[in-house]
Design an enzyme around this catalytic site. Structure first.
Site, PDB file in Angstrom:
ATOM      1  N   THR A   1      40.453  52.071  50.849  1.00 35.86           N
ATOM      2  CA  THR A   1      40.069  52.925  51.982  1.00 35.86           C
ATOM      3  C   THR A   1      40.775  52.470  53.259  1.00 35.86           C
ATOM      4  OG1 THR A   1      37.905  53.370  51.012  1.00 35.86           O
ATOM      5  CG2 THR A   1      38.105  53.675  53.388  1.00 35.86           C
TER       6      THR A   1
ATOM      7  N   ASN B   1      41.091  61.087  41.531  1.00 33.87           N
ATOM      8  CA  ASN B   1      40.045  60.234  40.978  1.00 33.87           C
ATOM      9  C   ASN B   1      38.980  61.009  40.217  1.00 33.87           C
ATOM     10  OD1 ASN B   1      39.954  60.862  43.900  1.00 33.87           O
ATOM     11  ND2 ASN B   1      37.810  60.254  43.714  1.00 33.87           N
TER      12      ASN B   1
ATOM     13  N   SER C   1      44.269  49.507  45.395  1.00 28.92           N
ATOM     14  CA  SER C   1      42.987  48.818  45.488  1.00 28.92           C
ATOM     15  C   SER C   1      42.783  47.988  44.232  1.00 28.92           C
ATOM     16  CB  SER C   1      41.863  49.840  45.630  1.00 28.92           C
ATOM     17  OG  SER C   1      40.621  49.187  45.621  1.00 28.92           O
TER      18      SER C   1
ATOM     19  N   HIS D   1      39.904  46.766  42.765  1.00 29.56           N
ATOM     20  CA  HIS D   1      38.746  46.893  41.873  1.00 29.56           C
ATOM     21  C   HIS D   1      38.823  48.076  40.917  1.00 29.56           C
ATOM     22  CE1 HIS D   1      36.162  50.165  43.711  1.00 29.56           C
ATOM     23  NE2 HIS D   1      36.969  49.939  44.729  1.00 29.56           N
TER      24      HIS D   1
ATOM     25  N   THR E   1      41.682  36.383  58.811  1.00 31.40           N
ATOM     26  CA  THR E   1      41.939  35.351  57.801  1.00 31.40           C
ATOM     27  C   THR E   1      41.933  36.013  56.428  1.00 31.40           C
ATOM     28  OG1 THR E   1      40.872  33.720  59.190  1.00 31.40           O
ATOM     29  CG2 THR E   1      41.121  33.163  56.856  1.00 31.40           C
TER      30      THR E   1
ATOM     31  N   CYS F   1      27.206  62.437  45.137  1.00 28.67           N
ATOM     32  CA  CYS F   1      25.908  61.775  45.214  1.00 28.67           C
ATOM     33  C   CYS F   1      25.961  60.551  46.127  1.00 28.67           C
ATOM     34  CB  CYS F   1      25.422  61.374  43.832  1.00 28.67           C
ATOM     35  SG  CYS F   1      26.698  60.766  42.765  1.00 28.67           S
TER      36      CYS F   1
END
Ligand SMILES: *Cc1c(COP(=O)(O)O)cnc(C)c1O
Length: 396
Positions: free
Chosen positions: A74, A153, A201, A203, A239, A327
């Site tokens: 994002t 997606n 991304s 994950h 960092t 949702c």
């Protein structure tokens, strides 16, 4: 997982694989140094980040100096869109994107509209494909950015990125693609595709949550998004999430190396599911292109039912999947993607997304097919519309 779950929601997120976790752990424990520190512990962290940068760059044919780590997919999308918009405002204020983007792109564009930018949201065809001719038609002298997602997606449709990249390049317009779903599933070479900015991304490919990257082609004008320290060559302060970055690098490397073999398996699960569901459950349609789609994605609409009820009943059987309702936002509005491919509201509501991952098996599909036709049937029994259809009345 404590309760035995058959997990069919890999487009939402994936578990961290054990190989990736192994690589990450040292940087959460003994090797905890701040990469900006000059002593040994700091240098070790810095080295790990640079190794990860190289792995990410290799996976997409980029130079490591063109990879910038972010806090998520994002963030990469927001940086790409707002960063290009604000630093190229002197050239124009027009952006072209599509109506089926992830909210990270869509909402960033809505924000820019509230700040004086003009955004064109391209339509898609009934399979969710963007037409390069439509992109071409919308270009005007003030167009500064084109942003088209690599793979969707929800419905898995893979866009003609190379054609769009060529159009953008020929006209000197910056081209961004949200490749969060594509990296590791589709071969990507940013030079071959003429992509200037590309979001990733961790994950979604067996890496940790909360870390992503933005590829920025050398020479592309884009302002910084997070201001503060000199990290990421002064372009993305804070960092570094060292362990997360190490995880992203390893996850991308593994996904790219195993892509062909993984995809073969995912496609066999996908194609079997499509065939069996369409054969065994009437009044069902497959959403998204049958062939130009992600190897692990299926998305169906079952007429006369609510996707939410379907998900809950699947959950009771230990099966985790997703529906086309937004949702997450707490609303039951049907998905903007399903509406964009032309589904009427009531049909968009009855959708089910199943996204396979590397650990799914044909036994998982056996388990799904043991319960899905029955659940859909039971839900339909509660529908007055379905009653009419069964009695032979014309479908209204
Ligand atoms: C998941 C996803 C994102 C957001 O990535 P996060 O790391 O979860 O913020 C953006 N775009 C697409 C296409 C996605 O699937």
């Amino acid at each position: 997982m404590d309760r035995k779950t058959i997990y069919f929601d890999h487009a939402a997120t994936t578990p961290v694989s054990s190989e990736v976790l192994e690589k990450m752990l040292p940087y959460l424990k003994g090797n905890f140094g701040n990469p900006s520190s000059i002593y040994f512990l700091g240098r070790e962290s810095k080295k790990a980040i640079e190794e990860a940068r190289e792995k990410v760059a290799n996976a997409i044919g980029a130079n490591p100096r063109e990879i910038f780590f972010t806090g998520s997919g994002t963030e990469a999308d927001n940086w790409a869109i707002k960063g290009v918009a604000y630093s190229n405002r002197n050239k124009g204020n027009h952006i072209i994107t599509t109506s089926i983007e992830h909210h990270a792109v869509l909402h960033a564009c809505h924000y820019l509209e509230s700040d004086g930018f003009e955004v064109t949201y391209l339509p898609v065809d009934e399979n969710g494909l963007v037409s390069p001719e439509d992109v071409l038609k919308e270009i005007k002298p003030g167009t500064i950015l084109i942003s088209v997602m690599f793979a969707n997606n929800e419905i898995g449709t893979i866009q003609p990125i190379k054609e769009i990249g060529k159009i953008a390049k020929d006209r000197g317009i910056i081209f961004h693609t949200d490749a969060v779903q594509a990296v590791g599933s589709v071969p990507i070479d940013v030079n071959d595709l003429n992509v200037d900015l590309l979001s990733m991304s961790a994950h979604k490919l067996y890496g940790p949550k909360g870390v992503g990257a933005l590829y920025i082609r050398k020479g592309v004008k884009i302002s910084s998004f997070i201001h503060g320290g000199a990290q990421e060559r002064g372009r993305r302060a804070s960092t570094e999430n060292v362990a997360g970055i190490v995880g992203l690098g390893e996850a991308i490397k593994i996904a790219t190396e195993n892509m062909e073999e993984n995809n073969k398996k995912l496609m066999s699960l996908r194609d079997r599911t499509i065939e069996e569901v369409l054969e065994k459950i009437p009044y069902t349609r497959l959403n998204g292109d049958r062939y130009k789609r992600l190897p692990g994605n299926v998305n169906f609409s079952f007429e006369f039912i609510e996707g939410e009820s379907l998900l809950l009943m699947l959950d009771m059987k230990g099966i985790a999947a997703s529906s086309g309702s937004a949702c997450t936002s707490g609303s039951l509005d049907p998905s903007h993607v399903l509406l964009a491919i032309g589904l009427p509201h009531e049909i968009a509501h009855g959708s089910l997304r199943i996204t396979f991952g590397k650990d799914n098996t044909h036994e998982d599909i056996d388990a799904l097919m043991d319960v899905l036709p029955e659940i859909v049937g039971r839900l339909r029994e509660m529908s007055p519309l379905y009653e009419k259809v069964k009695r032979g009345n014309q479908y209204v």
